[in-house]
Scaffold this motif. Structure first.
Motif, PDB file in Angstrom:
ATOM      1  N   TRP A 140       0.792  -1.134  -0.026  1.00  0.00           N
ATOM      2  CA  TRP A 140      -0.111   0.180  -0.056  1.00  0.00           C
ATOM      3  C   TRP A 140       0.938   1.195   0.080  1.00  0.00           C
ATOM      4  O   TRP A 140       0.398   2.371  -0.074  1.00  0.00           O
ATOM      5  CB  TRP A 140      -0.918  -0.027   1.300  1.00  0.00           C
ATOM      6  CG  TRP A 140      -0.303  -0.097   2.384  1.00  0.00           C
ATOM      7  CD1 TRP A 140       0.348  -1.560   2.925  1.00  0.00           C
ATOM      8  CD2 TRP A 140       0.377   0.750   3.358  1.00  0.00           C
ATOM      9  NE1 TRP A 140       0.660  -1.298   4.182  1.00  0.00           N
ATOM     10  CE2 TRP A 140       0.506  -0.181   4.320  1.00  0.00           C
ATOM     11  CE3 TRP A 140      -0.030   2.025   3.611  1.00  0.00           C
ATOM     12  CZ2 TRP A 140       1.124   0.689   5.567  1.00  0.00           C
ATOM     13  CZ3 TRP A 140       0.576   2.743   4.667  1.00  0.00           C
ATOM     14  CH2 TRP A 140       1.005   2.147   5.765  1.00  0.00           C
ATOM     15  N   SER A 179      -1.461   7.824   1.407  1.00  0.00           N
ATOM     16  CA  SER A 179      -1.541   6.086   1.358  1.00  0.00           C
ATOM     17  C   SER A 179      -2.188   6.003   2.972  1.00  0.00           C
ATOM     18  O   SER A 179      -3.126   5.098   2.936  1.00  0.00           O
ATOM     19  CB  SER A 179      -0.214   5.706   1.206  1.00  0.00           C
ATOM     20  OG  SER A 179      -0.114   5.624  -0.057  1.00  0.00           O
ATOM     21  N   PHE A 193      -5.749   7.054   3.627  1.00  0.00           N
ATOM     22  CA  PHE A 193      -6.584   6.522   2.905  1.00  0.00           C
ATOM     23  C   PHE A 193      -6.849   5.331   3.696  1.00  0.00           C
ATOM     24  O   PHE A 193      -8.035   4.794   3.871  1.00  0.00           O
ATOM     25  CB  PHE A 193      -5.983   5.940   1.386  1.00  0.00           C
ATOM     26  CG  PHE A 193      -6.946   5.007   0.615  1.00  0.00           C
ATOM     27  CD1 PHE A 193      -7.974   5.337   0.075  1.00  0.00           C
ATOM     28  CD2 PHE A 193      -6.642   3.505   0.770  1.00  0.00           C
ATOM     29  CE1 PHE A 193      -9.105   4.195  -0.488  1.00  0.00           C
ATOM     30  CE2 PHE A 193      -7.219   2.634   0.511  1.00  0.00           C
ATOM     31  CZ  PHE A 193      -8.648   3.059  -0.277  1.00  0.00           C
ATOM     32  N   TRP A 194      -5.902   4.426   4.142  1.00  0.00           N
ATOM     33  CA  TRP A 194      -6.251   3.352   4.881  1.00  0.00           C
ATOM     34  C   TRP A 194      -6.707   3.520   6.270  1.00  0.00           C
ATOM     35  O   TRP A 194      -7.660   2.631   6.608  1.00  0.00           O
ATOM     36  CB  TRP A 194      -4.828   2.407   4.828  1.00  0.00           C
ATOM     37  CG  TRP A 194      -4.248   1.946   3.496  1.00  0.00           C
ATOM     38  CD1 TRP A 194      -3.226   2.357   2.814  1.00  0.00           C
ATOM     39  CD2 TRP A 194      -4.839   0.893   2.816  1.00  0.00           C
ATOM     40  NE1 TRP A 194      -3.096   1.714   1.533  1.00  0.00           N
ATOM     41  CE2 TRP A 194      -4.065   0.514   1.748  1.00  0.00           C
ATOM     42  CE3 TRP A 194      -6.018  -0.148   2.985  1.00  0.00           C
ATOM     43  CZ2 TRP A 194      -4.384  -0.424   0.634  1.00  0.00           C
ATOM     44  CZ3 TRP A 194      -6.147  -1.129   2.126  1.00  0.00           C
ATOM     45  CH2 TRP A 194      -5.383  -1.198   0.848  1.00  0.00           C
ATOM     46  N   ALA A 195      -6.277   4.459   7.008  1.00  0.00           N
ATOM     47  CA  ALA A 195      -6.725   5.000   8.149  1.00  0.00           C
ATOM     48  C   ALA A 195      -8.211   5.181   7.818  1.00  0.00           C
ATOM     49  O   ALA A 195      -9.240   4.625   8.786  1.00  0.00           O
ATOM     50  CB  ALA A 195      -6.485   6.104   8.733  1.00  0.00           C
ATOM     51  N   LEU A 252     -10.440   4.163   5.480  1.00  0.00           N
ATOM     52  CA  LEU A 252     -10.925   3.086   5.007  1.00  0.00           C
ATOM     53  C   LEU A 252     -11.461   2.190   5.951  1.00  0.00           C
ATOM     54  O   LEU A 252     -12.568   1.810   6.208  1.00  0.00           O
ATOM     55  CB  LEU A 252     -10.281   2.145   4.040  1.00  0.00           C
ATOM     56  CG  LEU A 252     -10.822   1.247   3.124  1.00  0.00           C
ATOM     57  CD1 LEU A 252     -11.682   1.684   2.044  1.00  0.00           C
ATOM     58  CD2 LEU A 252      -9.683   0.242   2.584  1.00  0.00           C
ATOM     59  N   ALA A 253     -10.559   1.878   7.072  1.00  0.00           N
ATOM     60  CA  ALA A 253     -10.788   1.157   8.340  1.00  0.00           C
ATOM     61  C   ALA A 253     -11.771   1.801   9.036  1.00  0.00           C
ATOM     62  O   ALA A 253     -12.803   1.098   9.659  1.00  0.00           O
ATOM     63  CB  ALA A 253      -9.510   0.922   9.063  1.00  0.00           C
ATOM     64  N   THR A 311     -10.860  -0.401  -2.120  1.00  0.00           N
ATOM     65  CA  THR A 311      -9.914  -0.821  -2.283  1.00  0.00           C
ATOM     66  C   THR A 311      -9.049  -1.504  -3.493  1.00  0.00           C
ATOM     67  O   THR A 311      -7.848  -0.931  -3.705  1.00  0.00           O
ATOM     68  CB  THR A 311      -9.814  -1.992  -1.095  1.00  0.00           C
ATOM     69  OG1 THR A 311     -10.682  -1.637  -0.149  1.00  0.00           O
ATOM     70  CG2 THR A 311      -8.493  -2.712  -0.649  1.00  0.00           C
ATOM     71  N   TRP A 368      -7.993   1.597  -5.726  1.00  0.00           N
ATOM     72  CA  TRP A 368      -6.930   2.234  -4.827  1.00  0.00           C
ATOM     73  C   TRP A 368      -5.466   1.619  -5.390  1.00  0.00           C
ATOM     74  O   TRP A 368      -4.488   2.295  -5.725  1.00  0.00           O
ATOM     75  CB  TRP A 368      -6.823   2.297  -3.548  1.00  0.00           C
ATOM     76  CG  TRP A 368      -5.778   2.909  -2.686  1.00  0.00           C
ATOM     77  CD1 TRP A 368      -4.807   2.306  -2.289  1.00  0.00           C
ATOM     78  CD2 TRP A 368      -5.462   4.310  -2.568  1.00  0.00           C
ATOM     79  NE1 TRP A 368      -3.946   3.236  -1.531  1.00  0.00           N
ATOM     80  CE2 TRP A 368      -4.502   4.338  -1.902  1.00  0.00           C
ATOM     81  CE3 TRP A 368      -6.244   5.435  -2.988  1.00  0.00           C
ATOM     82  CZ2 TRP A 368      -3.822   5.638  -1.660  1.00  0.00           C
ATOM     83  CZ3 TRP A 368      -5.741   6.741  -2.477  1.00  0.00           C
ATOM     84  CH2 TRP A 368      -4.287   7.021  -1.855  1.00  0.00           C
ATOM     85  N   LEU A 369      -5.424   0.163  -5.583  1.00  0.00           N
ATOM     86  CA  LEU A 369      -4.007  -0.506  -5.729  1.00  0.00           C
ATOM     87  C   LEU A 369      -3.864  -0.071  -7.133  1.00  0.00           C
ATOM     88  O   LEU A 369      -2.342  -0.314  -7.597  1.00  0.00           O
ATOM     89  CB  LEU A 369      -4.281  -1.877  -5.393  1.00  0.00           C
ATOM     90  CG  LEU A 369      -4.657  -2.153  -4.053  1.00  0.00           C
ATOM     91  CD1 LEU A 369      -4.827  -3.668  -3.762  1.00  0.00           C
ATOM     92  CD2 LEU A 369      -3.692  -1.934  -3.191  1.00  0.00           C
ATOM     93  N   LEU A 375     -11.976  10.129   2.055  1.00  0.00           N
ATOM     94  CA  LEU A 375     -11.656   9.553   0.857  1.00  0.00           C
ATOM     95  C   LEU A 375     -12.147  10.128  -0.579  1.00  0.00           C
ATOM     96  O   LEU A 375     -11.262  10.067  -1.482  1.00  0.00           O
ATOM     97  CB  LEU A 375     -12.329   7.971   0.962  1.00  0.00           C
ATOM     98  CG  LEU A 375     -11.849   7.052   2.057  1.00  0.00           C
ATOM     99  CD1 LEU A 375     -12.823   5.826   2.000  1.00  0.00           C
ATOM    100  CD2 LEU A 375     -10.506   6.826   2.155  1.00  0.00           C
TER     101      LEU A 375
END
Length: 383
Positions: free
Chosen positions: A8, A19, A22-24, A26-27, A54, A57-58, A95
């Motif tokens: 990620w 990054s 985003f992951w924070a 998303l959770a 998700t 995003w990748l 997001l």
């Protein structure tokens, strides 16, 4: 290096902070949905939506190109927007802001404004027609989206301009380095012509005299031949010194301490034992400063070989805050006349002053000769 990062964080063009956010978020969006205990049908829709965000995003691009991935940016924006209706409890909004910034990175500012305009219109229509809310509610939600989008696009524009300015500066710096090296080579070429050309001229004259006197004055002819031989040895030594001095300038990727260490190592085989060390945290040097340091070390080593009769030379490059100091010490005979150096060192002292530094050279107490140059890391900084 990129392969050592987690998946990620691997995209070199993507801001690392994006990054992390985003992951924070998303959770947090997933946790908020679970805490609201939506119906099973809505939970499935939300899960599919979250998985789509998700996956997108990748593969999300972060630079302008003509490939198919540029369309992923628009799909990613729409996917983040639909997290709201499927049950994100509005936690997903950061997001969406990241998706807006990505649109600008990938499509440019003008296209981003057009995309955001059409998205705002679609948002207004969907609030009124699909969700059956009033016009006032639709206007409020659309206005909030437009305001936040304008803010994000403004910040992104500043980032893109900074990136462009940095790229221009890097290209200019590379060009300055090329021109500086070219100028230095031209100057050194002139010096080579003067030194080696002089030797060759005298050799030619000595051989012509030897040819003219070979029968009438054979002893004088042999004296001229011996002089030509001695001058040939000196000319070859000069040529080898210039080859050693020029070679490091052509090495790709060697700058700063590495270039100076390479120059010091190039004097192996001259009968001079040279040691060189770099002290302190090395920082990038401006081309003018780097070139002065290079020429000071070159001059110090050359003088130790040609004039001082030295056996050992110690070089030390020290970084201290905004300054860098180069010290060259030999164990030769010094200068009996007390002079602070010849034309070469005087010229280098002027070049050191031109970049805001100083150069001092002279005999050391107890024997030997020392050259000390103290220069600012950045030109224009007072020494």
């Amino acid at each position: 290096m990129l392969l050592s990062r987690p998946l990620w964080l691997r995209d070199a063009d993507r801001p690392v902070l994006f990054s992390v956010v985003f992951w924070a978020m998303l959770a947090a969006t997933g946790i908020a949905h679970v805490s609201h205990r939506e119906t099973s049908g809505m939970a499935v829709a939300f899960g599919v939506n979250l998985a789509l965000v998700t996956a997108l995003w990748l593969v999300l691009p972060w630079r302008r190109d003509g490939g198919w991935r540029r369309h992923v940016a628009v799909v990613f924006l729409l996917a983040t927007l639909t997290l709201g209706p499927t049950g994100s409890a509005e936690v997903h909004q950061l997001l969406t802001l990241i998706a807006i910034a990505n649109i600008a990175f990938v499509h440019g500012m003008r296209t981003a404004f057009v995309i955001i305009g059409w998205t705002s219109a679609a948002l207004f229509v969907s609030v009124v027609m699909w969700f059956g809310r009033g016009v006032a509610d639709a206007v409020a939600q659309t206005a909030a989206f437009v305001v936040f989008s304008a803010f994000v696009l403004g910040m992104t524009s500043a980032v893109l301009e900074a990136r462009s300015a940095r790229a221009d500066a890097q290209r200019l710096l590379a060009r300055v380095r090329e021109l500086t090296v070219a100028q230095e080579r031209a100057r050194m070429g002139a010096e080579m012509h003067d030194s080696i050309g002089h030797h060759l001229t005298v050799i030619k004259m000595s051989l012509e005299n030897a040819e003219r006197f070979r029968t009438r004055r054979p002893e004088a002819a042999w004296d001229d031949v011996r002089q030509a031989k001695e001058l040939t040895v000196e000319a070859l030594a000069d040529a080898r010194r210039w080859v050693r001095a020029l070679r490091p300038l052509a090495l790709e990727g060697r700058v700063g301490g590495a270039a100076l260490q390479r120059l010091a190592a190039s004097f192996d085989g001259t009968g001079l034992a040279v040691s060189f060390e770099v002290v302190g945290g090395e920082v990038p040097l401006e081309p003018d400063v780097e070139l002065v340091l290079y020429r000071v070390l070159q001059e110090g080593l050359t003088n130790a070989v040609r004039h001082a009769g030295a056996r050992h030379v110690r070089g030390r490059l020290a970084f201290d805050g905004g300054h860098v100091t180069l010290v060259i010490i030999d164990d030769g005979r010094g200068r009996d006349d007390g002079a602070a150096g010849g034309f070469g060192l005087r010229s280098l002292a002027e070049r050191a002053r031109a970049v805001g530094g100083t150069l001092i050279a002279g005999d050391r107490q107890g024997g030997g000769f020392e050259v000390r140059a103290e220069l600012p890391v950045r030109t224009g900084v007072a020494s």
